[in-house]
Write a protein that holds these residues in place. Structure first.
Motif, PDB file in Angstrom:
ATOM      1  N   SER A   1     -12.785 -66.172  21.915  1.00 39.82           N
ATOM      2  CA  SER A   1     -13.623 -65.225  22.750  1.00 39.82           C
ATOM      3  C   SER A   1     -14.055 -65.810  23.961  1.00 39.82           C
ATOM      4  N   ASN A   2     -13.639 -67.093  24.256  1.00 40.32           N
ATOM      5  CA  ASN A   2     -14.101 -67.669  25.582  1.00 40.32           C
ATOM      6  C   ASN A   2     -12.798 -67.884  26.463  1.00 40.32           C
ATOM      7  N   LEU A   3     -11.755 -67.374  26.167  1.00 39.67           N
ATOM      8  CA  LEU A   3     -10.285 -67.695  27.234  1.00 39.67           C
ATOM      9  C   LEU A   3     -10.542 -66.943  28.538  1.00 39.67           C
ATOM     10  N   ASP A   4     -10.060 -67.408  29.656  1.00 39.62           N
ATOM     11  CA  ASP A   4     -10.058 -66.851  30.793  1.00 39.62           C
ATOM     12  C   ASP A   4      -8.572 -66.601  30.975  1.00 39.62           C
ATOM     13  N   TYR A   5      -8.112 -65.154  31.207  1.00 34.58           N
ATOM     14  CA  TYR A   5      -6.912 -64.970  31.398  1.00 34.58           C
ATOM     15  C   TYR A   5      -6.451 -64.984  32.806  1.00 34.58           C
ATOM     16  N   PHE A   6      -5.253 -65.305  33.186  1.00 34.34           N
ATOM     17  CA  PHE A   6      -4.862 -65.532  34.533  1.00 34.34           C
ATOM     18  C   PHE A   6      -4.040 -64.381  35.041  1.00 34.34           C
ATOM     19  N   PHE A   7      -4.281 -63.848  36.055  1.00 37.13           N
ATOM     20  CA  PHE A   7      -3.139 -62.541  36.635  1.00 37.13           C
ATOM     21  C   PHE A   7      -3.178 -62.663  37.992  1.00 37.13           C
ATOM     22  N   THR A   8      -1.713 -62.265  38.279  1.00 39.20           N
ATOM     23  CA  THR A   8      -1.516 -62.036  39.802  1.00 39.20           C
ATOM     24  C   THR A   8      -1.917 -60.805  39.866  1.00 39.20           C
TER      25      THR A   8
ATOM     26  N   ASN B   1      -5.832 -52.796  31.752  1.00 38.38           N
ATOM     27  CA  ASN B   1      -7.230 -52.316  31.535  1.00 38.38           C
ATOM     28  C   ASN B   1      -8.051 -53.501  31.192  1.00 38.38           C
ATOM     29  N   ILE B   2      -9.097 -53.876  32.209  1.00 40.10           N
ATOM     30  CA  ILE B   2      -9.648 -55.154  31.849  1.00 40.10           C
ATOM     31  C   ILE B   2     -11.180 -54.727  31.661  1.00 40.10           C
ATOM     32  N   PRO B   3     -11.890 -55.131  30.469  1.00 39.70           N
ATOM     33  CA  PRO B   3     -13.496 -54.739  30.335  1.00 39.70           C
ATOM     34  C   PRO B   3     -14.059 -55.267  31.321  1.00 39.70           C
ATOM     35  N   SER B   4     -15.054 -54.820  31.820  1.00 38.01           N
ATOM     36  CA  SER B   4     -15.800 -55.456  33.317  1.00 38.01           C
ATOM     37  C   SER B   4     -16.764 -56.672  33.060  1.00 38.01           C
ATOM     38  N   GLU B   5     -17.087 -56.728  31.721  1.00 38.40           N
ATOM     39  CA  GLU B   5     -17.635 -57.998  31.405  1.00 38.40           C
ATOM     40  C   GLU B   5     -16.721 -59.461  31.223  1.00 38.40           C
ATOM     41  N   LYS B   6     -15.498 -58.956  31.027  1.00 42.14           N
ATOM     42  CA  LYS B   6     -14.433 -60.184  30.842  1.00 42.14           C
ATOM     43  C   LYS B   6     -14.174 -60.801  32.081  1.00 42.14           C
ATOM     44  N   ARG B   7     -14.383 -62.180  31.868  1.00 45.80           N
ATOM     45  CA  ARG B   7     -14.233 -63.324  33.097  1.00 45.80           C
ATOM     46  C   ARG B   7     -12.780 -63.474  32.940  1.00 45.80           C
ATOM     47  N   ILE B   8     -12.030 -63.227  34.267  1.00 50.08           N
ATOM     48  CA  ILE B   8     -10.576 -63.418  34.402  1.00 50.08           C
ATOM     49  C   ILE B   8     -10.498 -64.453  35.683  1.00 50.08           C
ATOM     50  N   LYS B   9      -9.155 -65.041  35.620  1.00 46.51           N
ATOM     51  CA  LYS B   9      -8.879 -65.677  36.853  1.00 46.51           C
ATOM     52  C   LYS B   9      -7.787 -65.028  37.631  1.00 46.51           C
ATOM     53  N   VAL B  10      -7.721 -64.794  38.893  1.00 50.24           N
ATOM     54  CA  VAL B  10      -6.617 -63.953  39.631  1.00 50.24           C
ATOM     55  C   VAL B  10      -6.305 -64.897  40.778  1.00 50.24           C
ATOM     56  N   GLY B  11      -4.892 -65.242  40.828  1.00 52.92           N
ATOM     57  CA  GLY B  11      -4.476 -66.224  41.771  1.00 52.92           C
ATOM     58  C   GLY B  11      -3.482 -65.480  42.649  1.00 52.92           C
ATOM     59  N   GLY B  12      -3.378 -65.716  44.034  1.00 51.52           N
ATOM     60  CA  GLY B  12      -2.384 -65.192  45.054  1.00 51.52           C
ATOM     61  C   GLY B  12      -2.532 -65.846  46.259  1.00 51.52           C
ATOM     62  N   MET B  13      -2.216 -65.226  47.425  1.00 53.59           N
ATOM     63  CA  MET B  13      -2.431 -65.728  48.627  1.00 53.59           C
ATOM     64  C   MET B  13      -3.291 -64.966  49.373  1.00 53.59           C
ATOM     65  N   VAL B  14      -4.010 -65.506  50.237  1.00 57.04           N
ATOM     66  CA  VAL B  14      -5.391 -64.854  50.818  1.00 57.04           C
ATOM     67  C   VAL B  14      -4.587 -64.078  52.009  1.00 57.04           C
ATOM     68  N   LEU B  15      -4.646 -62.490  52.129  1.00 63.74           N
ATOM     69  CA  LEU B  15      -3.996 -61.695  53.166  1.00 63.74           C
ATOM     70  C   LEU B  15      -4.491 -62.130  54.462  1.00 63.74           C
TER      71      LEU B  15
END
Lengths: 136, 631
Positions: free
Chosen positions: A32-39, A47-61
Motif C-alpha cells: 500500500s506504500n509503493l510509488d509507481y514510476f511512469f513515463t 487511470n490513476i486515483p488522485s490520492e495515489k503518489r506516483i513518480k514520473v520521469g522524463g525530460m523538461v521540455l
C-alpha cells in the motif's frame, strides 16, 4: 500424542502463525506504500486515483518552464507524450530545460502536483526508459 | 615507475594473503606454534606491502601524477592538498582500494593484539586473508586504480565532484568503511569457531570489543553522512530512506542485535546459535552494501557508474561467502548447544525479543531495497519504496522494542523470580511519560498517534534510566555505563525525531531585494546579492538579515556556486544554529520580476538527533576502553 510432543507441535504452530502474520503485515504495508514510476506515455492511458503518489520521469521540455512567485510549472516529455507539473519550492541545481527530471506527486486533472522534484547528482543522469530517445 | 611499484606491491600482498589463507585453513596442523607464528608474520608482511602501496598511491595523488588515469579523472591541480587526498575515495576504484586497506588494517591490529596461543587465531587470520584475496582480485581485475595514461598525461586533471569537496564528506566514507569492514573480525572468528567445531571454545568473549569498536565506527559514520546530506544537498532532512542509506542501516541494525546477543552468549552461553547467525548476517549485509553501491544496480545519489562485470563478480563472491558460512553453520548446528532454557522475564528473554524485533526491521529494509528490483523483473514496471513504508514498519516496531527495553531494566540475568510490574521506578516513569505525552498533545495540538507513541516510548526510557542514575549517585547501586548511555541516547533520539517531525516547517518564498517577508515568527530582510570569485568556483551570494520573535537578529548568506572544471552548479545552504532549532535558508532562481525564490526551513531539534546518535557511539567507546569487559 504424548505431552512433550504436543507442546512442541503447539510451539512450532505458534511461531509459524506469528511469523506468517508478521510477514503478511509487512507485505501489506509495502504494497500500500509503493510509488509507481511512469513515463508520460505510460501515464496517458492509465487511470490513476488522485490520492495515489506516483513518480514520473522524463525530460523538461524546453521553453515550458514558467515561474510565478515561489511556484514553478513545467512540462515533462518523453518526446512522444507530455504532462504538466506544478511545484512549489526550489528545484534542484541540476534542473534545467532539456535535461532529465523525476517528480513525485499526485495526478489531478492531467496535472501533476509535485511534492518532490529530483534531478540526479550526476550530470550524465537520464531518467529510466527514455535513454533511447536522447538523440532527438 | 613509482606507479608500477605501488601496483606491484598490491599484487605481492595478494599473493602473501593467499599463502596465509591456504596454510592456515588447509594445513591440518594449523595449531602448531611454528605455523601460527609463520601465519602471523606472513600476514603482517602482506599488510605492510598493501599499506605501503596505498601510501604511494596517496603520494601520487598529492603530487598530481596524472599518469594515473583514476587520479587524472578525479583530482585537479587547483585542489587543496587535503581534497587531493580525499579525491581517492570520491569514486569507485579508489574507495574500493581504501575499503580493502581498512579490511587488512583490522586484520593486522587483530593479528598483533591477539596472542598466538589463542586457538581460533590462525584460522581467523586465514579467513580474513581469503576475503582480502577475493576483494584484491576484484580490485585488480575489474576496477584497477593503477591504470595509466601513456604517453602524455592530461595537464590539469578533471575534478572531484564539488558536493564532495567538504570536510564532513572527507571523513564520512572512511569512518563508514572502518565500520563495515570491522565486522570481518567477529565473522572470521565465528567461522573459525565453526571450523574447529569445539563448542567449548568461547569465541564470543574474544570478539566483544572488536565488534563494539566496529559498531562505533558504523554509528558515527552513518551520523556524519546524515549531517553532510543535511547541509550539503540543500534538502533539509536528516534521513531520506535512500537505498544507500538503507544498506548502511541494515548492517547497523544487525550489528546492534549482534552485540546484544553476544552479551548473552558471553554471560550465560545462551543464544549462541543466534549470535553466530547474526555475526554472519552483519558481515554479509556489509558486503551486500558494497555490492549495491558498487554495482550501480540501484539509482541513488550515491551510486557510482554502472558496470555489470563488477556487480556480477561481487555478487558471486558474496554469494560464495554466504553459502560457505551457512553450510558450516548448518553442519555444526547440532554440536553448538546453548546451556539451558531461557527463563521468563530474565534479561536473556528480553534480548531474545530484541533479536526478533531487530530481525523484523532488517527484513523490512531488505524488502524495501530489493522489492523494486524484483518487481521490475517480474512485471516490467518501475516502482520505488519511500518513507511511508519505512515509517509504517519502524514506528510500531521501535516503540514496541522501547517498551520491552523499559521493562528489561528491572530484569535480572538468568532469573525470573520476583519480577514485578508495579515497582516505584516503573510507575514513576510511566506517569511522567504519560504526563509529557499528554502535555505535547494539548500544547502542540496534535493527534498523530505515531508521534505521540514515539514521544511516550522515548521518554519512558529516559525517565527510567534517570531513576537508575539517581540510584547510582545516592545509593551506589551498580549501573553499566555503556548500557545506560546507549539506551538513554535511543530515548533521546526517539524524542528528538518526534519533535522534529512535529514542529519543523518549510516554505518557499519569493523576496525582492531590500524588502522583508515574514514566515512564522521570522522577519526575513533581503539585504543584498552579489557575485564572488574564488580559486575554483564563482558564486552568487545572497545576504539576509533575519530577526526572530525575541528581537535577535543574525545574517544568513546562502550561495549558489558554479565550479569551473565541470560547470556544475551547487547550492550552499546558510544555517543559523540554536539549541532548539535551525533556521535553514537556500536560494533558488531569479524570477522575471527580479525577485528571488528563497526556501526557508525551521528544523527543530535536528542537532539533538545527531547528538543522540553520537552519544550512542560514545557509549560504545566507553565499553571498548573499560576494563570490566575484558576482551
Amino acid at each position: 500424542m504424548n505431552p512433550i510432543r504436543k507442546r512442541r507441535v503447539f510451539s512450532i504452530l505458534f511461531v509459524l502463525l506469528f511469523s506468517v502474520s508478521g510477514i503478511s503485515l509487512i507485505l501489506y504495508s509495502l504494497n500500500s506504500n509503493l510509488d509507481y514510476f511512469f513515463t508520460p506515455t505510460e501515464l496517458k492511458d492509465r487511470n490513476i486515483p488522485s490520492e495515489k503518489r506516483i513518480k514520473v520521469g522524463g525530460m523538461v521540455l524546453s521553453g515550458s518552464v514558467e515561474r510565478a512567485s515561489s511556484k514553478i510549472s513545467f512540462i515533462i516529455t518523453d518526446y512522444e507524450n507530455s504532462v504538466k507539473v506544478v511545484y512549489e519550492g526550489i528545484v534542484p541545481d541540476l534542473f534545467k530545460e532539456d535535461s532529465g527530471v523525476v517528480v513525485l506527486g499526485v495526478l489531478r486533472n492531467k496535472t501533476i502536483y509535485a511534492e518532490e522534484v529530483l534531478a540526479k547528482h550526476d550530470e550524465n543522469y537520464m531518467p529510466p526508459n527514455i535513454e533511447m530517445n536522447n538523440d532527438n | 615507475m613509482i606507479i608500477e611499484i605501488s601496483h606491484f606491491l598490491s599484487i605481492l600482498a595478494t599473493g602473501l594473503f593467499f599463502l596465509v589463507g591456504y596454510f592456515s585453513i588447509f594445513t591440518p596442523s594449523s595449531n602448531s606454534s611454528y605455523l601460527s607464528s609463520l601465519i602471523t608474520r606472513t600476514y603482517s608482511q602482506g599488510f605492510f606491502f598493501l599499506f605501503f602501496s596505498f601510501l604511494i598511491y596517496v603520494w601520487l595523488a598529492i603530487t598530481d601524477n596524472f599518469n594515473v588515469e583514476y587520479i587524472a579523472n578525479h583530482s585537479n591541480t587547483a585542489l587543496p592538498t587535503f581534497y587531493k587526498i580525499t579525491s581517492i575515495w570520491s569514486a569507485h576504484e579508489g574507495s574500493m582500494f581504501l575499503w580493502i586497506v581498512f579490511l587488512s588494517l583490522w586484520g593486522f591490529i587483530f593479528n598483533i593484539r591477539v596472542n598466538n596461543n589463542e586457538i581460533l587465531k590462525p584460522k581467523s587470520m586465514g579467513i580474513i586473508s581469503f576475503i582480502l584475496v577475493g576483494f584484491l582480485v576484484f580490485l585488480l581485475a575489474t576496477s584497477n586504480p593503477f591504470v595509466t595514461i601513456l604517453p602524455i598525461p592530461p595537464l590539469n586533471g578533471a575534478d572531484i565532484n564539488p558536493v564532495l569537496q567538504d570536510p564532513a564528506l572527507a571523513i564520512h566514507p572512511p569512518t563508514l568503511y572502518l565500520g563495515y569492514v570491522g565486522f570481518v573480525i567477529p565473522f572470521a572468528c565465528a567461522i573459525a569457531f565453526l571450523l574447529h567445531g569445539d563448542a567449548e571454545i568461547n569465541w564470543e568473549a574474544l570478539v566483544k570489543k572488536w565488534s563494539v569498536s566496529a559498531w562505533v565506527f558504523l554509528t558515527i559514520g552513518i551520523t556524519l553522512g546524515s549531517w553532510w546530506a543535511y547541509y550539503e544537498l540543500g534538502w533539509g532532512g536528516y534521513w531520506f530512506w535512500d537505498p544507500v542509506e538503507n544498506v548502511a542501516l541494515m548492517p547497523w541494525l544487525a550489528a546492534t542485535a549482534f552485540i546484544h546477543s553476544l552479551g548473552v552468549s558471553i554471560k550465560s552461553s545462551q543464544l549462541r546459535i543466534w549470535t553466530i547467525l547474526l555475526s554472519i548476517l552483519v558481515f554479509s549485509l556489509s558486503l551486500f552494501g558494497a555490492f549495491i553501491v558498487r554495482s550501480g544496480i540501484i539509482d541513488s545519489v550515491h551510486s557510482f557508474a554502472n558496470d555489470p562485470d563488477r556487480g556480477l563478480y561481487l555478487l558471486g563472491f558474496i554469494g560464495l561467502i554466504v553459502f560457505i558460512s551457512v553450510f558450516l553453520f548448518v553442519w555444526r548446528l547440532s554440536s553448538i548447544k546453548s546451556s539451558s532454557v531461557i527463563k521468563k522475564f530474565s534479561k536473556q528473554s528480553f534480548i531474545s525479543i530484541n533479536n526478533i524485533l531487530f530481525g523484523t526491521l532488517i527484513f523490512s529494509v531488505m524488502l524495501g531495497v530489493t522489492y523494486p528490483l524484483i518487481y521490475e523483473f517480474l512485471f516490467d514496471q518501475k516502482i520505488s519504496v519511500g518513507a511511508p513504508f519505512y515509517n509504517a514498519i519502524f514506528i510500531p516496531v521501535v516503540v514496541l522494542a522501547s517498551i520491552f527495553l523499559f521493562f528489561s531494566v528491572d530484569s535480572k540475568w538468568s532469573r525470573s523470580i520476583n519480577f514485578e510490574f508495579f515497582t516505584a521506578p516503573i510507575f514513576l516513569s510511566a506517569v511522567l511519560s504519560l504526563a509529557l505525552t499528554f502535555f505535547v498533545m494539548q500544547f502542540f495540538n496534535t493527534q498523530s498517534i505515531s508521534i505521540l507513541a514515539s514521544i511516550f516510548a522515548g521518554s519512558l526510557i529516559i525517565f527510567r534510566y534517570i531513576y537508575e542514575i539517581i540510584n547510582f549517585l545516592f545509593k551506589k547501586k551498580y549501573v553499566n555505563p555503556f548500557s545506560v548511555i546507549a539506551h538513554m541516547s535511543l530515548g533521546l533520539l526517539l524524542v528528538s525525531i518526534s519533535f522534529n517531525s512535529l514542529l519543523s516547517t518549510e516554505r518557499a518564498l519569493s523576496i525582492d531585494i531590500n524588502s522583508t517577508e515574514e514566515y512564522k515568527d521570522l522577519k526575513i530582510f533581503f539585504e543584498d546579492i552579489g557575485v564572488e570569485n574564488n580559486s575554483n568556483y564563482d558564486s552568487i551570494q545572497a545576504s539576509f538579515l533575519v530577526e526572530d520573535q525575541n528581537g535577535r537578529a543574525f545574517n544568513l548568506k546562502p550561495e549558489k556556486r558554479r565550479y569551473f572544471t565541470r560547470g556544475q552548479i551547487t547550492t550552499e545552504t546558510a544555517i543559523h544554529v540554536t539549541a532548539l532549532r535551525d533556521i535553514y535558508i537556500t536560494i533558488g532562481d531569479q524570477l522575471d520580476d527580479g525577485s528571488w525564490v528563497v526556501n526557508v526551513q525551521i528544523n527543530y531539534l535536528i542537532r539533538w538527533i545527531w547528538f543522540s546518535a553520537l552519544l550512542m557511539g560514545f557509549a560504545g567507546i566507553i565499553l571498548v576502553f573499560s576494563n570490566r569487559a575484558k576482551a
